[in-house]
Design a protein around this motif. Sequence first.
Motif, PDB file in Angstrom:
ATOM      1  N   HIS A 140      -4.224   4.981  -2.601  1.00  0.00           N
ATOM      2  CA  HIS A 140      -5.510   5.224  -3.273  1.00  0.00           C
ATOM      3  C   HIS A 140      -5.388   5.049  -4.780  1.00  0.00           C
ATOM      4  O   HIS A 140      -6.253   4.422  -5.415  1.00  0.00           O
ATOM      5  CB  HIS A 140      -6.012   6.635  -2.954  1.00  0.00           C
ATOM      6  CG  HIS A 140      -6.730   6.743  -1.646  1.00  0.00           C
ATOM      7  ND1 HIS A 140      -8.041   6.354  -1.481  1.00  0.00           N
ATOM      8  CD2 HIS A 140      -6.306   7.188  -0.441  1.00  0.00           C
ATOM      9  CE1 HIS A 140      -8.408   6.557  -0.225  1.00  0.00           C
ATOM     10  NE2 HIS A 140      -7.380   7.056   0.436  1.00  0.00           N
ATOM     11  N   GLU A 191     -17.117   0.047  15.539  1.00  0.00           N
ATOM     12  CA  GLU A 191     -16.355   0.971  14.696  1.00  0.00           C
ATOM     13  C   GLU A 191     -15.987   2.231  15.468  1.00  0.00           C
ATOM     14  O   GLU A 191     -14.863   2.740  15.350  1.00  0.00           O
ATOM     15  CB  GLU A 191     -17.161   1.315  13.450  1.00  0.00           C
ATOM     16  CG  GLU A 191     -16.479   2.294  12.495  1.00  0.00           C
ATOM     17  CD  GLU A 191     -15.204   1.741  11.875  1.00  0.00           C
ATOM     18  OE1 GLU A 191     -14.505   2.534  11.208  1.00  0.00           O
ATOM     19  OE2 GLU A 191     -14.893   0.550  12.041  1.00  0.00           O
ATOM     20  N   ASP A 211      -8.163   1.390   1.326  1.00  0.00           N
ATOM     21  CA  ASP A 211      -8.526   0.894   2.659  1.00  0.00           C
ATOM     22  C   ASP A 211      -7.377   0.139   3.322  1.00  0.00           C
ATOM     23  O   ASP A 211      -7.554  -0.452   4.389  1.00  0.00           O
ATOM     24  CB  ASP A 211      -9.758  -0.006   2.581  1.00  0.00           C
ATOM     25  CG  ASP A 211      -9.565  -1.206   1.668  1.00  0.00           C
ATOM     26  OD1 ASP A 211      -8.545  -1.245   0.936  1.00  0.00           O
ATOM     27  OD2 ASP A 211     -10.418  -2.118   1.684  1.00  0.00           O
ATOM     28  N   SER A 212      -6.190   0.172   2.711  1.00  0.00           N
ATOM     29  CA  SER A 212      -5.039  -0.508   3.307  1.00  0.00           C
ATOM     30  C   SER A 212      -4.567   0.218   4.562  1.00  0.00           C
ATOM     31  O   SER A 212      -4.706   1.438   4.682  1.00  0.00           O
ATOM     32  CB  SER A 212      -3.883  -0.595   2.301  1.00  0.00           C
ATOM     33  OG  SER A 212      -4.207  -1.452   1.239  1.00  0.00           O
TER      34      SER A 212
END
Length: 322
Positions: free
Chosen positions: A205, A130, A211-212
């Motif tokens: 949102h 990450e 999270d797109s």
Amino acid sequence: MIATKKKILIADPQILNQATLIGTLQPDYHVVTAKSAEEVLKKLKTTSVDMVLLEATLSDGDGFDLCRKLKSAQQTSAIPVIFITALNTVAAEAKAFEVGAVDYITKPFNAPTVRARIKNHLKFCDAINELQRLNHLALDANPNTGLPGNNSIMAELTRVLDEGATVTVIYADLDNFKVYNDLYGFAMGDEVIVFTANLIRVSLHVNGCGDSFLGHIGGDDFVFIVPAEKCSAVAAEIISRIDKGIREFYSAEDLERGYVVATDRGGQDKAYNFVSLSLGAIDLTTRKLSTPHEIIDICTETKKAAKARQGSNLFLDARQSH
């Protein structure tokens, strides 16, 4: 997003040892097995795994040599290797770390302890991955909006194609933006671009797509990817917000007039509408494409079709693959 089980490869020549480890790991992980170094290398060419549990002594050689090979090959270098072995010596443990292993566990082992150590190493690897992803995004980020740039956009398009994701890709482009820049200046133009990026974020949102992926191609062009069933709702939210919010960036005089006046290329004064947003989209559940460039080409077509209409709107490619 649905969490998928991690896949672990057990490399041990003894069936009983494999069975013991399988019993320790299931049902938390997907498990594949191998008896030899050759079998491990063959499986890793076709199978993606998250960790290798390795016996120091294999049926065709040395586990330490195999670990060294895994760590020196680009395809497998990032896979964490844990030795779980009957070889209980200080020298062997030191050698394991020397060739790149992340841990060394001797048999017989305590099952809860092994599960905990495996879980911790996998979490650590996820954290490292990450951080690397965020670092890549930061290096590729647009300096104005902080959004991922072209390299990240192409990588994300490749990912959704590879995974067969049920998504719609949307290309957003501001209309009459050059006229706005000429009249109000580049500093105000940059504010409009940041405003556009933020309203797309908010619209995602609001519709449960926080999270797109949202990327900034450059200038006043953006690309974002939403679940196919959310496309219409997200687009409607974006159009509503930009048509209301863009008025804050115009003078009282222009707002009262309802349009702006600028000189065209021929030197004549001409009336132009306020900035709007054209959205061109492709639903990947109806069109089966193979490359990111195909997606970009179709989105460019649909964006042009949207710009041919008046005001902010969405043009969705309606063709289907046969």
